[in-house]
Scaffold this motif. Structure first.
Motif, PDB file in Angstrom:
ATOM      1  N   GLU A   1      44.112  22.796 -16.706  1.00 19.02           N
ATOM      2  CA  GLU A   1      44.543  21.471 -17.156  1.00 19.02           C
ATOM      3  C   GLU A   1      45.952  21.200 -16.641  1.00 19.02           C
ATOM      4  O   GLU A   1      46.796  22.099 -16.643  1.00 19.02           O
ATOM      5  N   PRO A   2      46.236  19.975 -16.234  1.00 15.11           N
ATOM      6  CA  PRO A   2      47.594  19.657 -15.753  1.00 15.11           C
ATOM      7  C   PRO A   2      48.639  19.772 -16.856  1.00 15.11           C
ATOM      8  O   PRO A   2      48.324  19.572 -18.041  1.00 15.11           O
TER       9      PRO A   2
ATOM     10  N   ASP B   1      50.330  20.627  -3.303  1.00 13.67           N
ATOM     11  CA  ASP B   1      50.890  19.432  -3.937  1.00 13.67           C
ATOM     12  C   ASP B   1      51.357  19.787  -5.331  1.00 13.67           C
ATOM     13  O   ASP B   1      50.566  20.292  -6.153  1.00 13.67           O
ATOM     14  N   TYR B   2      52.639  19.531  -5.600  1.00  6.01           N
ATOM     15  CA  TYR B   2      53.239  19.895  -6.876  1.00  6.01           C
ATOM     16  C   TYR B   2      53.871  18.652  -7.489  1.00  6.01           C
ATOM     17  O   TYR B   2      54.955  18.260  -7.100  1.00  6.01           O
ATOM     18  N   GLN B   3      53.173  18.032  -8.383  1.00  9.14           N
ATOM     19  CA  GLN B   3      53.583  16.835  -9.149  1.00  9.14           C
ATOM     20  C   GLN B   3      54.409  15.842  -8.327  1.00  9.14           C
ATOM     21  O   GLN B   3      55.509  15.468  -8.672  1.00  9.14           O
TER      22      GLN B   3
ATOM     23  N   THR C   1      51.218  24.659 -15.502  1.00 13.15           N
ATOM     24  CA  THR C   1      50.669  23.928 -14.359  1.00 13.15           C
ATOM     25  C   THR C   1      51.497  22.666 -14.106  1.00 13.15           C
ATOM     26  O   THR C   1      52.169  22.154 -15.003  1.00 13.15           O
TER      27      THR C   1
ATOM     28  N   ASP D   1      46.213  22.102  -5.256  1.00 10.22           N
ATOM     29  CA  ASP D   1      46.678  21.150  -6.255  1.00 10.22           C
ATOM     30  C   ASP D   1      47.204  21.973  -7.420  1.00 10.22           C
ATOM     31  O   ASP D   1      46.426  22.516  -8.205  1.00 10.22           O
TER      32      ASP D   1
ATOM     33  N   SER E   1      52.187  18.685 -13.299  1.00 10.34           N
ATOM     34  CA  SER E   1      51.612  17.436 -13.793  1.00 10.34           C
ATOM     35  C   SER E   1      50.678  16.854 -12.725  1.00 10.34           C
ATOM     36  O   SER E   1      50.848  17.125 -11.529  1.00 10.34           O
ATOM     37  N   ASP E   2      49.717  16.035 -13.159  1.00  8.52           N
ATOM     38  CA  ASP E   2      48.868  15.382 -12.155  1.00  8.52           C
ATOM     39  C   ASP E   2      49.431  14.010 -11.744  1.00  8.52           C
ATOM     40  O   ASP E   2      48.794  13.280 -10.988  1.00  8.52           O
TER      41      ASP E   2
ATOM     42  N   SER F   1      48.392  21.295 -10.120  1.00 10.80           N
ATOM     43  CA  SER F   1      48.104  20.841 -11.479  1.00 10.80           C
ATOM     44  C   SER F   1      46.756  21.394 -11.953  1.00 10.80           C
ATOM     45  O   SER F   1      46.447  21.353 -13.143  1.00 10.80           O
ATOM     46  N   ARG F   2      45.957  21.887 -11.028  1.00  9.50           N
ATOM     47  CA  ARG F   2      44.602  22.345 -11.372  1.00  9.50           C
ATOM     48  C   ARG F   2      44.342  23.802 -11.015  1.00  9.50           C
ATOM     49  O   ARG F   2      43.368  24.378 -11.491  1.00  9.50           O
TER      50      ARG F   2
END
Ligand SMILES: [Fe+2]
Length: 475
Positions: A124-125, A270-272, A147, A61, A149-150, A63-64
């Motif tokens: 943090e995202p 997974d990228y935003q 990073t 992930d 976005s979530d 975003s994290r």
């Protein structure tokens, strides 16, 4: 035996710290001249006092989590990094955390170097960070990254085909030019280097890193392994096999969340709102890794929260250079791509350019009608390096766009309902461009880009598209 030992340890994810330094000289395989890649092992590529070859990779992930790899002198046995929030002033970083990681020795014709991995978790995202890594004689610069976005957010990807041959003098201009374009992440479709016959190609990795420089440290790199990232190993019983070059897992700290038994070459990130699924077709083609990857592919396509999905691997399903398509990929993976709405399949290996959609239908009105609601992904093949293959007889009528003897890089702009794909040449020509528009029923409409494109590039007899001899060889 030495090569087998090194490569086998690398495949097992093991390093050689337990071996005495004195033994490393004996472990180095002798350099062997090859014809299609310049070799210059030695001093220019030796690790020095500073950390180098710093390479960012996305976590599962993005975003994290992210991860970094870097190379140091073998004597830098501690793995150290620091990460903090970026500041505008020269203090550079706030809330700095000190991190450790793991390291391994890779020994080759340039001697022994230590490669380190540090994982950046609990991020943090959509946040800007800076980090630095420790070499033998000091710290690297503070290096920024952001990073993902979530939630869904627009993304710009770069996709590069095989760099592979003459990276230093020919592929560099394409890689470096591509990396001048604003982007969030880079996808490499395998054969980053030529290697293949033995493991002593540190010089090629040096050239590959020189081409990207600190860009590789500031934007996550997603590498598919090509057949040239696998090296031939002679077994003691006289037979041979292939194993992943130890440089590959040392350089790319990818999330180990892939198919069983293939943690270094299969993974999903997974990228935003975009899911990137990286597969290992060399394992599937040559090493019995088809079934495990097919099972895993179905899992990550079935349980998929992303709005757009891209598959990345090396051997193309539909080939622009070879006489035959890769039938077993078409049999096992294409139905999954079609059933689960994969949008793009990015590939290399054929050293030509081609774009395929509804390729079973004849070009013209019938195919154009089907492109209003695509039944499957758009398949791409491209090459960024020196080596070229001649087009096969099928490329001209099966593909939507094709080309020979042409180095390209690709930009992919992804927004909520639209994906725009552009293929650029070294002269600044827009060689191919199309959009995928997401329909209300979830399928994609393929729309040809209205912008003017540079002329078709093919060989006419022995004459290539630049007027000199045709460069591509027959497969
Ligand atoms: Fe290749």
């Amino acid at each position: 035996m030495t090569r087998f030992l090194l490569a086998a340890l690398a495949v097992l994810g093991l390093s050689l710290p337990a071996l005495a330094q004195d033994n490393l000289a004996q472990l180095r395989p002798a350099p062997t001249p090859i014809t299609d890649a310049p070799r210059a092992p030695g001093a220019p590529f030796l690790p020095g006092g500073a950390a180098d070859r710093i390479t960012l990779a996305p976590g599962a992930d993005a975003s994290r989590a992210m991860a970094v790899s870097f190379r140091t002198h073998a004597d830098q046995t501690e793995t150290r990094a620091e990460i903090g929030r970026v500041l505008d002033g020269p203090t550079s970083a706030a809330d700095v955390r000190a991190l450790t990681g793991e390291s391994r020795i890779v020994a080759d014709a340039d001697g022994a170097a230590r490669y380190h991995h540090v994982r950046f978790d609990d991020l943090e995202p959509a946040t800007r960070y800076v980090y630095r890594v420790r070499g033998l004689e000091g710290w690297s610069p503070w290096l920024p990254f952001v990073t993902a976005s979530d939630a869904f957010a627009p993304t710009r990807l770069i996709y590069l085909g095989d760099a592979q041959n003459r990276i230093g003098d020919v592929a560099t201009r394409v890689i470096a030019e591509a990396l001048t374009r604003p982007h969030d992440m880079v996808l490499h479709a395998g054969d980053l280097v030529a290697s293949r016959l033995e493991i002593a190609h540190d010089d090629e990795w040096a050239q590959w890193h020189a081409a990207g420089g600190l860009n590789y440290a500031m934007r996550p790199q997603v590498p598919a392994a090509g057949n040239h990232e696998f090296v031939k190993i002679d077994l003691e019983d006289g037979s041979e096999t292939r194993v992943l070059t130890p440089h590959f897992p040392a350089l790319f700290p990818v999330p180990a969340n892939g198919a069983d038994g293939l943690p270094d070459t299969t993974f999903v990130t997974d990228y935003q709102g975009v899911r990137i699924i990286t597969l290992d077709t060399t394992s599937a083609v040559e090493l019995g890794g088809l079934e495990t990857q097919t099972r895993w592919l179905e899992e990550v396509l079935t349980d998929n929260p992303a709005r757009w999905t891209i598959a990345l691997f090396h051997h193309p399903v539909i080939t622009c250079a070879r006489p035959e398509n890769t039938e077993f990929l078409m049999e096992h993976w294409t139905p999954l791509f079609e059933a689960h709405g994969v949008d793009l399949v990015l590939q290399g290996h054929d050293h030509c350019y081609a774009r395929y959609s509804e390729w079973r239908l004849p070009a013209g009105p019938e195919r154009e009608a089907a492109q209003q609601a695509l039944a499957g992904p758009v398949y791409l093949v491209s090459v960024s390096g020196y080596k070229m293959y001649a087009l096969n007889d099928r490329a001209a009528h099966e593909s939507d766009r094709y080309g020979a003897d042409t180095q390209t890089f690709q930009l992919i702009d992804i927004s909520h309902d639209r994906l725009v794909f552009e293929t650029w040449t070294p002269t600044g020509g827009l060689y191919d461009a199309f959009a995928l528009e997401r329909r209300e029923d979830g399928r994609n409409r393929l729309v040809e880009d209205p912008r003017e494109r540079s002329p078709l590039r093919v060989c006419y007899g022995d004459t290539g598209p630049d007027g000199g001899p045709c460069h591509g060889s027959e497969k």
